[in-house]
Each structure stands twice: as structure tokens, then as C-alpha cells.
Write a protein that holds these residues in place. Structure first.
Motif, mmCIF file in Angstrom:
data_model
loop_
_atom_site.group_PDB
_atom_site.id
_atom_site.type_symbol
_atom_site.label_atom_id
_atom_site.label_comp_id
_atom_site.label_asym_id
_atom_site.label_seq_id
_atom_site.Cartn_x
_atom_site.Cartn_y
_atom_site.Cartn_z
ATOM 1 N N GLY A 11 -12.024 15.323 8.651
ATOM 2 C CA GLY A 11 -13.249 15.931 8.125
ATOM 3 C C GLY A 11 -13.114 16.310 6.665
ATOM 4 O O GLY A 11 -14.072 16.211 5.890
ATOM 5 N N VAL A 12 -11.920 16.749 6.280
ATOM 6 C CA VAL A 12 -11.663 17.097 4.882
ATOM 7 C C VAL A 12 -11.753 15.857 4.005
ATOM 8 O O VAL A 12 -12.229 15.918 2.860
ATOM 9 C CB VAL A 12 -10.288 17.780 4.731
ATOM 10 N N LEU A 13 -11.297 14.713 4.531
ATOM 11 C CA LEU A 13 -11.433 13.456 3.789
ATOM 12 C C LEU A 13 -12.896 13.170 3.499
ATOM 13 O O LEU A 13 -13.254 12.721 2.399
ATOM 14 C CB LEU A 13 -10.824 12.289 4.585
ATOM 15 N N VAL A 14 -13.757 13.425 4.486
ATOM 16 C CA VAL A 14 -15.195 13.213 4.315
ATOM 17 C C VAL A 14 -15.750 14.137 3.236
ATOM 18 O O VAL A 14 -16.504 13.711 2.351
ATOM 19 C CB VAL A 14 -15.933 13.439 5.656
ATOM 20 N N ALA A 15 -15.355 15.422 3.303
ATOM 21 C CA ALA A 15 -15.815 16.379 2.293
ATOM 22 C C ALA A 15 -15.319 15.986 0.911
ATOM 23 O O ALA A 15 -16.062 16.032 -0.078
ATOM 24 C CB ALA A 15 -15.341 17.788 2.651
ATOM 25 N N ALA A 129 -2.691 5.923 -11.542
ATOM 26 C CA ALA A 129 -1.322 5.667 -11.097
ATOM 27 C C ALA A 129 -0.938 6.558 -9.913
ATOM 28 O O ALA A 129 -0.319 6.095 -8.947
ATOM 29 C CB ALA A 129 -0.347 5.889 -12.260
ATOM 30 N N VAL A 130 -1.319 7.848 -9.981
ATOM 31 C CA VAL A 130 -1.024 8.763 -8.874
ATOM 32 C C VAL A 130 -1.759 8.322 -7.610
ATOM 33 O O VAL A 130 -1.202 8.334 -6.507
ATOM 34 C CB VAL A 130 -1.415 10.212 -9.243
ATOM 35 N N THR A 131 -3.018 7.913 -7.778
ATOM 36 C CA THR A 131 -3.795 7.405 -6.640
ATOM 37 C C THR A 131 -3.121 6.185 -6.029
ATOM 38 O O THR A 131 -3.004 6.070 -4.797
ATOM 39 C CB THR A 131 -5.225 7.039 -7.095
ATOM 40 N N PHE A 132 -2.671 5.268 -6.890
ATOM 41 C CA PHE A 132 -1.989 4.053 -6.419
ATOM 42 C C PHE A 132 -0.746 4.408 -5.616
ATOM 43 O O PHE A 132 -0.515 3.854 -4.526
ATOM 44 C CB PHE A 132 -1.607 3.167 -7.605
ATOM 45 N N VAL A 133 0.062 5.320 -6.136
ATOM 46 C CA VAL A 133 1.308 5.702 -5.456
ATOM 47 C C VAL A 133 1.018 6.308 -4.089
ATOM 48 O O VAL A 133 1.654 5.961 -3.086
ATOM 49 C CB VAL A 133 2.117 6.690 -6.325
ATOM 50 N N LEU A 134 0.025 7.221 -4.023
ATOM 51 C CA LEU A 134 -0.321 7.853 -2.755
ATOM 52 C C LEU A 134 -0.751 6.825 -1.709
ATOM 53 O O LEU A 134 -0.326 6.874 -0.551
ATOM 54 C CB LEU A 134 -1.441 8.871 -2.962
ATOM 55 N N LEU A 135 -1.601 5.880 -2.131
ATOM 56 C CA LEU A 135 -2.094 4.869 -1.195
ATOM 57 C C LEU A 135 -1.014 3.855 -0.834
ATOM 58 O O LEU A 135 -0.941 3.386 0.307
ATOM 59 C CB LEU A 135 -3.319 4.161 -1.784
ATOM 60 N N PHE A 136 -0.160 3.514 -1.805
ATOM 61 C CA PHE A 136 0.881 2.515 -1.535
ATOM 62 C C PHE A 136 1.952 3.066 -0.607
ATOM 63 O O PHE A 136 2.438 2.359 0.285
ATOM 64 C CB PHE A 136 1.529 2.040 -2.842
ATOM 65 N N LEU A 142 0.430 12.770 4.132
ATOM 66 C CA LEU A 142 0.581 13.155 2.725
ATOM 67 C C LEU A 142 -0.761 13.076 1.999
ATOM 68 O O LEU A 142 -1.133 13.987 1.250
ATOM 69 C CB LEU A 142 1.611 12.243 2.048
ATOM 70 N N ILE A 143 -1.493 11.973 2.226
ATOM 71 C CA ILE A 143 -2.814 11.806 1.615
ATOM 72 C C ILE A 143 -3.763 12.899 2.110
ATOM 73 O O ILE A 143 -4.493 13.507 1.328
ATOM 74 C CB ILE A 143 -3.386 10.417 1.954
ATOM 75 N N GLU A 144 -3.711 13.155 3.402
ATOM 76 C CA GLU A 144 -4.565 14.177 4.010
ATOM 77 C C GLU A 144 -4.300 15.547 3.378
ATOM 78 O O GLU A 144 -5.236 16.262 2.991
ATOM 79 C CB GLU A 144 -4.277 14.214 5.508
ATOM 80 N N ARG A 145 -3.033 15.918 3.250
ATOM 81 C CA ARG A 145 -2.682 17.230 2.693
ATOM 82 C C ARG A 145 -3.047 17.324 1.214
ATOM 83 O O ARG A 145 -3.463 18.385 0.735
ATOM 84 C CB ARG A 145 -1.183 17.492 2.895
ATOM 85 N N PHE A 146 -2.875 16.222 0.492
ATOM 86 C CA PHE A 146 -3.227 16.215 -0.923
ATOM 87 C C PHE A 146 -4.725 16.439 -1.101
ATOM 88 O O PHE A 146 -5.157 17.200 -1.970
ATOM 89 C CB PHE A 146 -2.814 14.885 -1.548
ATOM 90 N N LEU A 147 -5.528 15.808 -0.252
ATOM 91 C CA LEU A 147 -6.978 15.976 -0.342
ATOM 92 C C LEU A 147 -7.408 17.368 0.116
ATOM 93 O O LEU A 147 -8.371 17.926 -0.408
ATOM 94 C CB LEU A 147 -7.682 14.894 0.480
ATOM 95 N N SER A 287 -10.389 13.384 -5.886
ATOM 96 C CA SER A 287 -10.515 13.221 -4.437
ATOM 97 C C SER A 287 -11.330 11.979 -4.082
ATOM 98 O O SER A 287 -10.964 11.210 -3.189
ATOM 99 C CB SER A 287 -11.146 14.473 -3.818
ATOM 100 N N SER A 288 -12.426 11.760 -4.800
ATOM 101 C CA SER A 288 -13.256 10.586 -4.528
ATOM 102 C C SER A 288 -12.565 9.290 -4.944
ATOM 103 O O SER A 288 -12.795 8.238 -4.352
ATOM 104 C CB SER A 288 -14.601 10.715 -5.261
ATOM 105 N N SER A 289 -11.708 9.364 -5.969
ATOM 106 C CA SER A 289 -10.990 8.163 -6.411
ATOM 107 C C SER A 289 -9.965 7.708 -5.377
ATOM 108 O O SER A 289 -9.560 6.546 -5.365
ATOM 109 C CB SER A 289 -10.292 8.413 -7.757
ATOM 110 N N ILE A 290 -9.557 8.619 -4.482
ATOM 111 C CA ILE A 290 -8.639 8.259 -3.393
ATOM 112 C C ILE A 290 -9.408 7.748 -2.178
ATOM 113 O O ILE A 290 -9.057 6.735 -1.571
ATOM 114 C CB ILE A 290 -7.778 9.475 -2.987
ATOM 115 N N THR A 291 -10.484 8.452 -1.811
ATOM 116 C CA THR A 291 -11.196 8.113 -0.578
ATOM 117 C C THR A 291 -12.025 6.841 -0.691
ATOM 118 O O THR A 291 -12.196 6.119 0.294
ATOM 119 C CB THR A 291 -12.105 9.274 -0.143
#
Length: 403
Positions: A11-15, A129-136, A142-147, A287-291
Motif C-alpha cells: 500500500g505504501v508503494l501505491v501511495a 543511479a540510486v534508483t537503478f541500484v535499488l531495482l537491480f 529493501l525497496i519497500e522500506r526505502f519507499l 518515490s515515483s521514479s522508483i515505482t
């Protein structure tokens, strides 16, 4: 309650996804132009989003399928399937690639223009670059907690701002519960709903929910997660509207840049107002650049029958395309207008289409078993679909100027 807080995640990802720079801008303009009067539209948006996202999360938890998986298995007609697949890829993948540039640009909006390298803003490269590292790395937790952290930053920034401006509580209450549409405010109402009820979030929510919760008994946690997270996102947006309403006096003003907003807030928030609000924009854009890339990867993988795994190279190629396109466009200051117009048309079509599909799927007992919609939820769902149809018409008209 402590256990429920630990269960927060999808749900936090959605927000995090719907509170992007576009939402911040829309909420700011709404508060500036119409004061507290359109807070009810945001309340309606939150309720509508909870209804649709709960269906999506329930699909993921009960069936272990994402929305794309369900569409692929449910749609038998070849022509309809081809149309749906093309629409999903056009709206979610191509659209998110175009919008990603706005997410990255919005993230650095409050930090001025640092010395550039060959015309490229280094802050955009750092965030990309940070977004790339998180997704890669592909660690979902980890992604969930960061968001969760980014949403918490937004909550603190905008909530504190709303308190510091000392708003009129009686006007807030009347704005929340007495629906009024002032002259020339119809598009703003639809805009608030459109920035909150986001089609790609339906894909993102089901896919992330099926990863977090593995059995039917955990559905109650998925529902709490949806209600709390979406409500928090709505409160953040309302706080932006309230702050802007007080700062600009509810009068029609021109806000063309971040500087305009920070200057108006300076008398209220003091010399630190610019930096404070800048961190709010950073969290919203980041946050939106990750989701956005993540949702595109889930939607494409599921609709085409690929493995929707962080370790899958097909999955990585999709989110990599969305992210890289956003980095290039935002770094060069290029606004892909024709692509954005095309994406607006596709999103205008896909929102009601996916909402109708979702309602169809979660009423199918062969898929959902005893977890189909109740009559009450179906009535609410149909109301939301009517609103999404209006949004679709508005989005297509704003892109093409048909009428």
C-alpha cells in the motif's frame, strides 16, 4: 497495531507512486486557486482509490496472480486480447517512460541548478543511479522500506507545513464534507482524482501484494495496509492543498516555478522554507521514479506471460528502458510532448478499461472463490468506474482538444 505497522508495504508503494511532482503541483494549484473548497474531491479520491486498490490487493493475495496475469487468463477473444495488451503496453510502458522524466526533474526541482556537465544536471544522474541500484539489486523488502522512508519524509514535511500556516479548522471541515464546485473548478476536481486513481498502481499493488502475503488468512493485513497507506497519501495531498490555500489566500495566482511557491511560503515558514519544501519535492519525485519503472515491468511481464521476477532479464529490460528514457529526457531538458500526449490518450482509455476488467475478475467465483465482491462493494465499484470514464474523456480531450 504494532504488528499491523510491520505489515505495511504494498500500500505504501501505491501511495509513493501517486504522490509525485504532478500531484504536488496539482494540489498546490488547487489550494491556491480555490482554497479549502475542493478538499472533498481529495476525500472522494482516497475512498475511490481504496476501493480499487483493495480489489487489486485481494486478487494478488487470494490467487497469487497480478492484474496482468488475470487479464491474460480471463480474456479469450483474440481481438479483445490484442487490443488490451497493446493498450497496457502503450499506457504503462511508453507512458511511464515519458512521465519518468517529470519524476526525476521534479525530484531536483527545489535544489536549484548546480554546475552542469555538458548541460546535464548531475543531481538527476545521482537519483537515476540510486534508483537503478535499488531495482537491480532486486531486494523487494529493501525497496519497500526505502519507499516507506520517502513517504514518511513527505508526511512530515507537508504535515508540519500545514500546521505551521495555522489553517482555519472550520473551513477545512466544511471543505471536506460539503461538496462544492466553484466556477472553472471542474477540471481541477478531475485532476485531483486523476492524480490519485492511477491505472498502473492496480498492476503494482496486486504484484507486490502476492509477494508479501502468501495465504488467505493474511488478507486482513493487506486490507489494513491499503486503508492506512492510501489514507496517509491522501492526507499528505490535503496538507499541500491546505498550505497552499493559506499561503496564497485562495485567490487565483500564477505559480510558474518552485521559487514562486517558496517565496509565498517564506513569510510563514521562515528562511528555511525553501529547503524544507525542497525535501518534500525530492521525496515525491524520487518515490515515483522508483515505482513507475517497477509497475511497467510488472505489467509487461504479466500481460506477456513472462516471469515477473527481479532477477529476470526481461523484467530488468523493461524497467531499465523506462528509467533510462526518463534520465535522458530529464537530463537534456527535453520534453517528449508527442509521446506524453499519446500516453495521456492511452491512460485515458486504460483507466476505465482496467477498472471494468478488475471488477469483472473479482466477481468471478472460479478465480476468487468465496472472496468475490459483496453487493455493496460492487455498487461502490460501479460509481468509481463512472468517475474513471469521466477522467478518461477528460484526459483524451486535454490531449487532443476534441471539444
Amino acid at each position: 497495531m504494532r504488528f499491523r505497522i510491520k505489515e505495511l508495504g504494498p500500500g505504501v508503494l501505491v501511495a509513493a507512486a501517486f504522490i509525485g511532482p504532478g500531484t504536488v503541483t496539482t494540489a498546490t494549484l488547487t489550494g491556491a486557486g480555490f482554497g479549502y473548497t475542493l478538499l472533498w474531491a481529495m476525500l472522494f479520491s482516497v475512498i475511490s482509490t481504496i476501493i480499487l486498490q483493495e480489489m487489486s490487493a485481494r486478487l494478488g493475495v487470494i490467487t497469487g496472480m497480478g492484474v496482468g496475469d488475470a487479464l491474460r487468463s480471463k480474456t479469450k477473444n483474440k481481438a479483445l486480447k490484442g487490443f488490451t495488451f497493446a493498450l497496457v503496453i502503450l499506457a504503462i510502458v511508453i507512458g511511464n517512460a515519458a512521465y519518468e522524466a517529470g519524476n526525476l526533474t521534479g525530484a531536483v526541482l527545489g535544489f536549484g541548478s548546480p554546475k552542469s556537465f555538458y548541460g546535464i544536471n548531475p543531481l538527476i544522474i545521482v537519483i537515476g543511479a540510486v534508483t537503478f541500484v535499488l531495482l537491480f539489486i532486486g531486494k523487494y523488502k529493501l525497496i519497500e522500506r526505502f519507499l516507506v522512508l520517502l513517504v514518511a519524509i513527505m508526511a512530515v514535511v507537508f504535515f508540519v507545513s500545514a500546521i505551521l500556516v495555522q489553517p482555519d479548522l472550520s473551513k477545512i471541515i466544511s471543505g471536506l464534507f460539503i461538496p462544492v464546485i466553484p466556477e472553472n473548478a471542474t477540471f481541477m476536481v478531475l485532476g485531483l482524482i486523476g492524480t490519485t486513481v492511477v491505472p498502473y498502481n492496480l498492476f503494482l499493488h496486486a504484484s507486490s501484494a502476492k509477494q508479501k502475503w502468501k495465504n488467505k488468512e493474511e488478507l486482513k493485513f493487506a486490507r489494513w495496509d491499503t486503508i492506512i497507506s492510501v489514507s496517509l497519501g491522501g492526507i499528505i495531498t490535503m496538507c499541500i492543498m491546505i498550505t497552499s490555500a493559506v499561503a496564497f489566500g485562495g485567490s487565483s495566482v500564477t505559480i510558474e516555478s518552485f521559487a514562486d511557491l517558496s517565496q509565498q511560503l517564506h513569510p510563514i515558514l521562515g528562511s528555511w522554507s525553501s529547503d524544507f519544501i525542497a525535501f518534500g519535492f525530492l521525496a515525491a519525485g524520487f518515490s515515483s521514479s522508483i515505482t513507475a519503472p517497477l509497475a511497467a515491468a510488472y505489467a509487461t511481464s504479466e500481460i506477456l506471460g513472462w516471469k515477473s521476477s527481479f532477477k529476470s532479464w526481461k523484467f530488468r529490460i523493461v524497467w531499465g528502458f523506462v528509467l533510462l528514457t526518463g534520465i535522458v529526457f530529464s537530463s537534456l531538458g527535453f520534453r517528449p510532448t508527442s509521446v506524453i500526449l499519446l500516453a495521456q490518450v492511452a491512460n485515458g482509455l486504460i483507466l476505465p478499461v482496467i477498472a471494468i476488467y478488475l471488477l469483472w475478475i473479482v466477481n468471478d467465483k472460479t478465480i476468487m472463490g468465496n472472496y468475490v465482491n459483496s453487493k455493496f462493494i460492487n455498487i461502490l465499484g460501479f460509481i468509481v468506474i463512472l468517475i474513471t470514464l469521466m477522467l478518461g474523456v477528460k484526459g483524451i480531450n486535454s490531449a487532443l482538444g476534441l471539444f
